[in-house]
Scaffold this motif. Structure first.
Motif, mmCIF file in Angstrom:
data_model
loop_
_atom_site.group_PDB
_atom_site.id
_atom_site.type_symbol
_atom_site.label_atom_id
_atom_site.label_comp_id
_atom_site.label_asym_id
_atom_site.label_seq_id
_atom_site.Cartn_x
_atom_site.Cartn_y
_atom_site.Cartn_z
ATOM 1 N N TYR A 157 -32.098 -7.488 -52.410
ATOM 2 C CA TYR A 157 -31.375 -6.690 -53.308
ATOM 3 C C TYR A 157 -29.950 -6.448 -52.948
ATOM 4 O O TYR A 157 -29.624 -6.727 -51.898
ATOM 5 C CB TYR A 157 -32.300 -5.329 -53.465
ATOM 6 C CG TYR A 157 -32.185 -4.327 -52.003
ATOM 7 C CD1 TYR A 157 -31.350 -3.603 -51.979
ATOM 8 C CD2 TYR A 157 -33.379 -4.589 -51.457
ATOM 9 C CE1 TYR A 157 -31.666 -2.757 -50.971
ATOM 10 C CE2 TYR A 157 -33.175 -3.928 -50.212
ATOM 11 C CZ TYR A 157 -32.434 -2.805 -49.938
ATOM 12 O OH TYR A 157 -32.457 -2.090 -48.793
ATOM 13 N N ILE A 158 -29.238 -5.936 -53.971
ATOM 14 C CA ILE A 158 -27.937 -5.765 -54.046
ATOM 15 C C ILE A 158 -27.983 -4.171 -53.969
ATOM 16 O O ILE A 158 -28.249 -3.364 -54.955
ATOM 17 C CB ILE A 158 -26.994 -6.178 -55.132
ATOM 18 C CG1 ILE A 158 -27.231 -7.864 -55.201
ATOM 19 C CG2 ILE A 158 -25.489 -6.090 -54.878
ATOM 20 C CD1 ILE A 158 -26.948 -8.623 -56.339
ATOM 21 N N GLN A 159 -26.911 -3.562 -53.018
ATOM 22 C CA GLN A 159 -26.855 -2.169 -53.019
ATOM 23 C C GLN A 159 -26.078 -1.694 -54.164
ATOM 24 O O GLN A 159 -25.216 -2.369 -55.004
ATOM 25 C CB GLN A 159 -26.191 -1.809 -51.805
ATOM 26 C CG GLN A 159 -27.252 -2.153 -50.470
ATOM 27 C CD GLN A 159 -26.452 -1.655 -49.313
ATOM 28 O OE1 GLN A 159 -25.424 -2.214 -48.875
ATOM 29 N NE2 GLN A 159 -26.944 -0.689 -48.421
ATOM 30 N N GLU A 160 -26.318 -0.413 -54.562
ATOM 31 C CA GLU A 160 -25.577 0.039 -55.798
ATOM 32 C C GLU A 160 -24.166 0.099 -55.857
ATOM 33 O O GLU A 160 -23.502 -0.201 -56.799
ATOM 34 C CB GLU A 160 -26.243 1.554 -56.012
ATOM 35 C CG GLU A 160 -27.549 1.801 -56.352
ATOM 36 C CD GLU A 160 -27.872 1.285 -57.572
ATOM 37 O OE1 GLU A 160 -27.038 1.391 -58.785
ATOM 38 O OE2 GLU A 160 -29.086 0.588 -57.895
ATOM 39 N N THR A 208 -22.347 -16.659 -56.186
ATOM 40 C CA THR A 208 -22.722 -16.982 -55.084
ATOM 41 C C THR A 208 -22.195 -16.046 -54.049
ATOM 42 O O THR A 208 -21.280 -15.114 -54.346
ATOM 43 C CB THR A 208 -22.477 -18.533 -54.680
ATOM 44 O OG1 THR A 208 -21.037 -18.623 -54.583
ATOM 45 C CG2 THR A 208 -23.307 -19.357 -55.666
ATOM 46 N N HIS A 209 -22.719 -16.106 -52.738
ATOM 47 C CA HIS A 209 -22.514 -15.226 -51.506
ATOM 48 C C HIS A 209 -22.251 -13.774 -51.753
ATOM 49 O O HIS A 209 -21.424 -13.193 -51.764
ATOM 50 C CB HIS A 209 -20.970 -16.007 -50.979
ATOM 51 C CG HIS A 209 -21.256 -17.318 -50.563
ATOM 52 N ND1 HIS A 209 -21.009 -18.408 -51.315
ATOM 53 C CD2 HIS A 209 -21.715 -17.992 -49.545
ATOM 54 C CE1 HIS A 209 -21.307 -19.442 -50.585
ATOM 55 N NE2 HIS A 209 -21.520 -19.118 -49.668
ATOM 56 N N VAL A 210 -23.136 -13.368 -52.643
ATOM 57 C CA VAL A 210 -23.138 -11.811 -52.937
ATOM 58 C C VAL A 210 -23.791 -10.889 -51.860
ATOM 59 O O VAL A 210 -24.772 -11.233 -51.407
ATOM 60 C CB VAL A 210 -23.930 -11.546 -54.273
ATOM 61 C CG1 VAL A 210 -23.739 -10.013 -54.694
ATOM 62 C CG2 VAL A 210 -23.451 -12.482 -55.330
ATOM 63 N N PRO A 211 -22.800 -9.976 -51.368
ATOM 64 C CA PRO A 211 -23.410 -9.152 -50.402
ATOM 65 C C PRO A 211 -24.863 -8.597 -50.747
ATOM 66 O O PRO A 211 -24.587 -7.954 -51.605
ATOM 67 C CB PRO A 211 -22.298 -8.178 -50.107
ATOM 68 C CG PRO A 211 -20.973 -8.885 -50.543
ATOM 69 C CD PRO A 211 -21.440 -9.591 -51.589
ATOM 70 N N SER A 212 -25.975 -8.619 -49.884
ATOM 71 C CA SER A 212 -27.313 -8.291 -50.294
ATOM 72 C C SER A 212 -27.769 -7.869 -49.088
ATOM 73 O O SER A 212 -27.373 -8.117 -47.790
ATOM 74 C CB SER A 212 -27.620 -9.522 -51.033
ATOM 75 O OG SER A 212 -27.178 -10.163 -51.874
ATOM 76 N N ILE A 213 -29.270 -7.410 -49.237
ATOM 77 C CA ILE A 213 -29.761 -6.840 -48.288
ATOM 78 C C ILE A 213 -31.303 -7.830 -48.271
ATOM 79 O O ILE A 213 -31.836 -7.999 -49.533
ATOM 80 C CB ILE A 213 -30.505 -5.439 -48.302
ATOM 81 C CG1 ILE A 213 -29.236 -4.601 -48.228
ATOM 82 C CG2 ILE A 213 -31.358 -5.092 -47.181
ATOM 83 C CD1 ILE A 213 -28.263 -4.568 -47.075
#
Length: 90
Positions: free
Chosen positions: A46-49, A32-37
């Motif tokens: 999506y999640i940045q590389e 949870t709470h994954v930094p995403s766009i």
């Protein structure tokens, strides 16, 4: 912020949930709470590389057996490392 997929200028940073398979393939977990766009124009999340690389490296450096089935991004990043670096990354 510019969306990687549709190039809209309306994309914003958000905290989302993501599902991840552990490096040993033993199970999948919910993070949870994954930094995403998030882009409201194309509805893509999506999640940045660089964040993906950070998560993958951390998973290789910790004892994943101690992870619960659901945890936050910060809980993952706070896990004690068993190795100083990911020797499997080329």
């Amino acid at each position: 912020m510019n969306c990687k997929w549709c190039h809209s200028q309306e994309a914003t940073k958000s905290l989302e949930k993501a599902y991840w398979e552990l490096p040993d393939g033993s199970r999948a977990v919910e993070m949870t709470h994954v930094p995403s766009i998030h882009c409201p124009s194309c509805e893509m999340i999506y999640i940045q590389e660089d964040i993906i690389d950070e998560i993958e490296d951390q998973m290789m450096l910790i004892d994943t057996n101690k992870l619960p089935d659901v945890f936050s991004y910060h809980q993952l990043m706070d896990q004690p490392k068993l190795l100083k670096k990911n020797y499997f990354k080329f």
